[in-house]
Write an enzyme that holds these catalytic residues in place. Sequence first.
Site, PDB file in Angstrom:
ATOM      1  N   ASP A  49      -1.544  -0.710  -0.015  1.00  0.00           N
ATOM      2  CA  ASP A  49      -2.141   0.141  -1.037  1.00  0.00           C
ATOM      3  C   ASP A  49      -1.277   0.113  -2.292  1.00  0.00           C
ATOM      4  O   ASP A  49      -0.089   0.425  -2.246  1.00  0.00           O
ATOM      5  CB  ASP A  49      -2.255   1.576  -0.510  1.00  0.00           C
ATOM      6  N   TYR A  54       1.015   2.121 -10.752  1.00  0.00           N
ATOM      7  CA  TYR A  54       2.322   1.942 -10.118  1.00  0.00           C
ATOM      8  C   TYR A  54       3.149   0.851 -10.789  1.00  0.00           C
ATOM      9  O   TYR A  54       4.363   0.787 -10.591  1.00  0.00           O
ATOM     10  CB  TYR A  54       2.171   1.595  -8.636  1.00  0.00           C
ATOM     11  N   LYS A  79      -6.213   0.607  -7.636  1.00  0.00           N
ATOM     12  CA  LYS A  79      -6.854   1.740  -8.304  1.00  0.00           C
ATOM     13  C   LYS A  79      -6.825   1.551  -9.813  1.00  0.00           C
ATOM     14  O   LYS A  79      -5.854   1.003 -10.363  1.00  0.00           O
ATOM     15  CB  LYS A  79      -6.138   3.043  -7.938  1.00  0.00           C
ATOM     16  N   HIS A 112      -8.651   6.199  -9.924  1.00  0.00           N
ATOM     17  CA  HIS A 112      -7.429   6.862  -9.467  1.00  0.00           C
ATOM     18  C   HIS A 112      -7.502   8.383  -9.613  1.00  0.00           C
ATOM     19  O   HIS A 112      -7.075   9.125  -8.717  1.00  0.00           O
ATOM     20  CB  HIS A 112      -6.218   6.320 -10.236  1.00  0.00           C
ATOM     21  N   SER A 235       7.982   3.459   2.323  1.00  0.00           N
ATOM     22  CA  SER A 235       9.438   3.500   2.322  1.00  0.00           C
ATOM     23  C   SER A 235       9.922   2.172   1.758  1.00  0.00           C
ATOM     24  O   SER A 235       9.192   1.175   1.770  1.00  0.00           O
ATOM     25  CB  SER A 235       9.980   3.695   3.748  1.00  0.00           C
ATOM     26  N   ASN A 244       7.822   3.798  11.016  1.00  0.00           N
ATOM     27  CA  ASN A 244       6.543   4.422  10.674  1.00  0.00           C
ATOM     28  C   ASN A 244       5.348   3.686  11.269  1.00  0.00           C
ATOM     29  O   ASN A 244       4.266   4.261  11.400  1.00  0.00           O
ATOM     30  CB  ASN A 244       6.385   4.497   9.156  1.00  0.00           C
TER      31      ASN A 244
END
Length: 281
Positions: A49, A54, A79, A112, A235, A244
Amino acid sequence: MANALPSPNIQLRTGLLIPQLGFGTYLIGVDDAYRAVSDALEAGYRHIDTAQMYGNEAQVGAAIADSGLPRDAVFITSKLDNPYHQPQAARDAFARTLDDLRVDQVDLFLIHWPLARSTDYVATWRTLLEFEADGRARAVGTSNFQASHLQAIIDATGVAPALNQIELHPYLPQRELVQLHGRLGIATAAWSPLARGQLLAERRVLQVAHDAGRSPSQVVIRWHLQRGLVVIPKSTRRDRIAQNADVFDFELTERQMALLNSLDQDRRVGSHPDRVELDDR
């Protein structure tokens, strides 16, 4: 390259299958994104993702391209950034996303933020539907849309988002919105699933983790999975990326789920969708 994680899939309204566990890249900068995504793919994640906002789509795309995995083996979500809601701006921005990700098609592309007071998000939604119709996005959806926003775009176009990605964690379980998603055929994805790490020191989380013999992050991720949500922890540490992902060989009991459910405080750690507008960069 490791085998894919045994992550269940959720079927979107288009018939597309999205892996329930993904790897998030929010706040992973350009210096770390390539390595972090490479580590995630090596650990078996097959859902990445990212977002225009970002600033790391190029690094994400490079890591996927260099992984040696076939394109159809990795589910890619991105997004639309806030300044590009106007239809032609959205078209141009989406073309840049495809170039930066080094792909001809993304699996899922989202608005977004609704920016409901400063943009015509219905027109933006119509533009995203173009991307699905021409095949450059296998599915389109939304992020941070409230019930009123969802109803407005459905009323205007007759088409519900394939998925709505929202802030969601035990402090903010969003039960009413998730139930609405279910009635409308919209999948739910959780961003900030660990409440930006705040949950990891929470007494009840630590208790469940101790009883389950797992880490705090693992039991919270498992809480999301057992609720039927798409969840995208992130992370930059290789050990935590792997930890995770190690969440498919145990289940939380009803009592443990109830204990985590009891953390509901209707408390956000991120921005409220009604307060994010075009100038709030």
